[in-house]
Motif scaffolding. Structure first.
Motif, PDB file in Angstrom:
ATOM      1  N   PHE A   1      46.106  35.310  33.426  1.00 22.66           N
ATOM      2  CA  PHE A   1      45.344  36.062  34.427  1.00 22.66           C
ATOM      3  C   PHE A   1      43.935  35.478  34.445  1.00 22.66           C
ATOM      4  O   PHE A   1      43.350  35.228  33.394  1.00 22.66           O
ATOM      5  CB  PHE A   1      45.283  37.543  34.065  1.00 22.66           C
ATOM      6  CG  PHE A   1      45.263  38.463  35.258  1.00 22.66           C
ATOM      7  CD1 PHE A   1      44.376  38.254  36.303  1.00 22.66           C
ATOM      8  CD2 PHE A   1      46.120  39.543  35.336  1.00 22.66           C
ATOM      9  CE1 PHE A   1      44.354  39.088  37.400  1.00 22.66           C
ATOM     10  CE2 PHE A   1      46.109  40.391  36.431  1.00 22.66           C
ATOM     11  CZ  PHE A   1      45.231  40.167  37.467  1.00 22.66           C
ATOM     12  N   PHE A   2      43.391  35.261  35.640  1.00 21.28           N
ATOM     13  CA  PHE A   2      42.066  34.670  35.784  1.00 21.28           C
ATOM     14  C   PHE A   2      41.076  35.758  36.227  1.00 21.28           C
ATOM     15  O   PHE A   2      41.300  36.434  37.230  1.00 21.28           O
ATOM     16  CB  PHE A   2      42.091  33.521  36.785  1.00 21.28           C
ATOM     17  CG  PHE A   2      43.061  32.433  36.397  1.00 21.28           C
ATOM     18  CD1 PHE A   2      42.727  31.487  35.441  1.00 21.28           C
ATOM     19  CD2 PHE A   2      44.321  32.372  36.971  1.00 21.28           C
ATOM     20  CE1 PHE A   2      43.622  30.497  35.069  1.00 21.28           C
ATOM     21  CE2 PHE A   2      45.233  31.386  36.601  1.00 21.28           C
ATOM     22  CZ  PHE A   2      44.880  30.449  35.648  1.00 21.28           C
ATOM     23  N   VAL A   3      39.995  35.906  35.469  1.00 19.17           N
ATOM     24  CA  VAL A   3      39.020  36.964  35.711  1.00 19.17           C
ATOM     25  C   VAL A   3      37.659  36.344  36.011  1.00 19.17           C
ATOM     26  O   VAL A   3      37.173  35.499  35.259  1.00 19.17           O
ATOM     27  CB  VAL A   3      38.908  37.902  34.492  1.00 19.17           C
ATOM     28  CG1 VAL A   3      37.921  39.037  34.792  1.00 19.17           C
ATOM     29  CG2 VAL A   3      40.280  38.475  34.125  1.00 19.17           C
ATOM     30  N   ILE A   4      37.045  36.807  37.108  1.00 19.52           N
ATOM     31  CA  ILE A   4      35.738  36.312  37.530  1.00 19.52           C
ATOM     32  C   ILE A   4      34.768  37.488  37.606  1.00 19.52           C
ATOM     33  O   ILE A   4      35.062  38.518  38.217  1.00 19.52           O
ATOM     34  CB  ILE A   4      35.822  35.620  38.905  1.00 19.52           C
ATOM     35  CG1 ILE A   4      36.774  34.427  38.849  1.00 19.52           C
ATOM     36  CG2 ILE A   4      34.435  35.188  39.368  1.00 19.52           C
ATOM     37  CD1 ILE A   4      36.369  33.339  37.884  1.00 19.52           C
ATOM     38  N   GLY A   5      33.610  37.344  36.976  1.00 18.39           N
ATOM     39  CA  GLY A   5      32.580  38.367  37.071  1.00 18.39           C
ATOM     40  C   GLY A   5      31.814  38.224  38.370  1.00 18.39           C
ATOM     41  O   GLY A   5      31.339  37.137  38.704  1.00 18.39           O
TER      42      GLY A   5
ATOM     43  N   VAL B   1      44.440  36.605  40.259  1.00 20.10           N
ATOM     44  CA  VAL B   1      42.997  36.421  40.105  1.00 20.10           C
ATOM     45  C   VAL B   1      42.322  37.733  40.469  1.00 20.10           C
ATOM     46  O   VAL B   1      42.654  38.351  41.483  1.00 20.10           O
ATOM     47  CB  VAL B   1      42.470  35.303  41.028  1.00 20.10           C
ATOM     48  CG1 VAL B   1      40.962  35.131  40.859  1.00 20.10           C
ATOM     49  CG2 VAL B   1      43.208  33.994  40.777  1.00 20.10           C
ATOM     50  N   MET B   2      41.389  38.158  39.643  1.00 19.81           N
ATOM     51  CA  MET B   2      40.652  39.376  39.969  1.00 19.81           C
ATOM     52  C   MET B   2      39.172  39.186  39.676  1.00 19.81           C
ATOM     53  O   MET B   2      38.785  38.367  38.844  1.00 19.81           O
ATOM     54  CB  MET B   2      41.192  40.579  39.191  1.00 19.81           C
ATOM     55  CG  MET B   2      40.710  40.691  37.757  1.00 19.81           C
ATOM     56  SD  MET B   2      41.304  42.215  36.965  1.00 19.81           S
ATOM     57  CE  MET B   2      40.091  42.378  35.645  1.00 19.81           C
ATOM     58  N   THR B   3      38.349  39.940  40.410  1.00 19.30           N
ATOM     59  CA  THR B   3      36.924  39.967  40.145  1.00 19.30           C
ATOM     60  C   THR B   3      36.576  41.290  39.484  1.00 19.30           C
ATOM     61  O   THR B   3      37.187  42.321  39.771  1.00 19.30           O
ATOM     62  CB  THR B   3      36.100  39.801  41.431  1.00 19.30           C
ATOM     63  OG1 THR B   3      36.457  40.831  42.367  1.00 19.30           O
ATOM     64  CG2 THR B   3      36.349  38.440  42.056  1.00 19.30           C
ATOM     65  N   SER B   4      35.596  41.254  38.607  1.00 19.41           N
ATOM     66  CA  SER B   4      35.211  42.444  37.855  1.00 19.41           C
ATOM     67  C   SER B   4      33.702  42.602  37.906  1.00 19.41           C
ATOM     68  O   SER B   4      32.961  41.634  37.746  1.00 19.41           O
ATOM     69  CB  SER B   4      35.677  42.315  36.398  1.00 19.41           C
ATOM     70  OG  SER B   4      35.295  43.439  35.629  1.00 19.41           O
ATOM     71  N   GLY B   5      33.241  43.818  38.147  1.00 18.33           N
ATOM     72  CA  GLY B   5      31.814  44.066  38.207  1.00 18.33           C
ATOM     73  C   GLY B   5      31.519  45.548  38.299  1.00 18.33           C
ATOM     74  O   GLY B   5      32.424  46.374  38.344  1.00 18.33           O
TER      75      GLY B   5
END
Length: 379
Positions: free
Chosen positions: A288-292, A323-327
């Motif tokens: 799983f790819f996580v982007i801030g 892919v998900m973004t987290s913030g």
């Protein structure tokens, strides 16, 4: 002779004026709420950028944007199954309150403790991935495991790597591998039921992945620091793991001028049913790819993660969970990815996977990333 009744006419004009004033007042109130919403949702550290605009508009119905484009180009509307105009009232409510009437998470997230963990954005959903099984931060180690643990036998296990990996002489590393949650481990590989082990953990995956990159001729720097031990020494909380790993990153960047690609490796907390895939009769630990998204230039990191995901899916369908973004509140939201546009977090498997399954996935990830890196270096 009766005098003309001027009062009736005056009353009619006055009623029309009242209606106009009322509509203007409503418009001013709605506009005020919109301005307040935009000002309060923008982080003071953010400059005016596409990421800020994204934060302001992400709760609005996307159909409105398509309809606005469709005014100029009908092809946008032709691609939609439902060409009816979205509700203006619903859109105004969403912009003014940050509540999406079609998404119950926006009503509950501020009221239920821990519910904000589901506020991450699923940019690309892999097979079987939805909001209920997205990548989740591992819980902090239990109190009895925060300090020194008894040493393990360190015996060779199936799929483990050499203690002395091959080195590429006279070459500055261009890839940096880091483990901000360095004690994340895999239950089948350890004794006990606490998946935070000082000796057998995600760092071994980083060493293995580094060997694969070296086989492709790419020099690598691996930070195998025990982040938890460093936190304990300073009396820092587990939530400060990324602050600690940032110090290590900055030191290594200053030491190695050629560093360009940065990967923070983690182990997900989801169960085996979500973290495992059988591809060509072989069992893989899914990635799983996580982007801030809490920094202005996160779109560049997201572009790289998206490209790697698609390349993996072309060759090993089902290997990537997405892919998900987290913030936002309650999460780091940057993950040190602001230091380089070629930086991302990679989750390898879950608590129930084995090293053999994880290493098999690492082989696939290394093959895809090395191709991507060589293409970037040639530009």
């Amino acid at each position: 002779m009766r005098r003309p009744n001027h009062y009736s006419h005056a009353f009619t004009v006055s009623k029309s004026n009242v209606q106009s004033i009322f509509m203007v007042a409503v418009a001013l109130i709605v506009g005020t709420f919109l301005i307040i919403a935009m000002l309060t949702t923008a982080d003071n550290t953010h400059r005016f950028s596409s990421s800020v605009l994204h934060d302001w508009t992400k709760e609005a119905q996307s159909d409105w944007f398509i309809h606005l484009l469709g005014v100029e180009n009908r092809y946008y509307l032709d691609a939609m199954q439902d060409t009816s105009t979205p509700s203006l009232t619903t859109t105004v409510i969403e912009l003014a309150t940050n509540m999406n009437l079609n998404d119950p998470r926006t009503f509950l997230g501020r009221e239920i403790p821990g519910f904000s963990g589901f506020d991450n954005t699923l940019v690309i959903a892999g097979q079987g991935t939805d909001f209920t099984n997205m990548a989740m931060e591992s819980p902090p180690p239990s109190e009895e495991h925060q300090y020194e643990q008894p040493e393990t036998d360190g015996g060779e296990r199936e799929g483990t790597v050499d203690d002395d990996p091959p080195e590429i002489a006279d070459e500055e590393p261009i890839i940096h591998l880091l483990h901000s949650h360095s004690r994340e481990s895999f239950l089948p590989e350890i004794e006990g039921d606490d998946p935070n082990n000082q000796e057998i953990n995600i760092v071994q995956v980083g060493n293995y992945l580094a060997d694969q990159f070296r086989e492709y001729g790419l020099p690598v720097e691996v930070s195998d620091h025990d982040i938890q031990q460093k936190l304990n020494e300073r009396g820092w909380d587990y939530s400060q793991s990324y602050e600690m790993s940032r110090e290590i990153l900055e030191e290594d960047i200053e030491k190695h001028d050629e560093l360009e690609f940065f990967f923070d490796l983690h182990r997900d907390s989801v169960e085996r049913e979500h973290s495992t895939a059988t591809i060509n009769e072989e069992v893989y630990a899914r990635t799983f790819f996580v982007i801030g998204e809490d920094h202005p230039d996160y779109e560049q990191n997201l572009e790289m993660a998206t490209e790697i995901h698609h390349r993996l899916e072309e060759r090993w369908p089902g290997l990537s969970r997405g892919v998900m973004t987290s913030g936002g509140a309650g999460v780091d939201g940057v993950y040190n990815q602001d230091l380089s546009p070629n930086s991302m977090t990679i989750e390898f498997g879950g608590v129930d996977n084995t090293f053999e399954e994880v290493y098999r996935s690492a082989d696939a990830v290394a093959e895809v990333i090395q191709e991507y890196i060589y293409e970037e270096l040639e530009r």
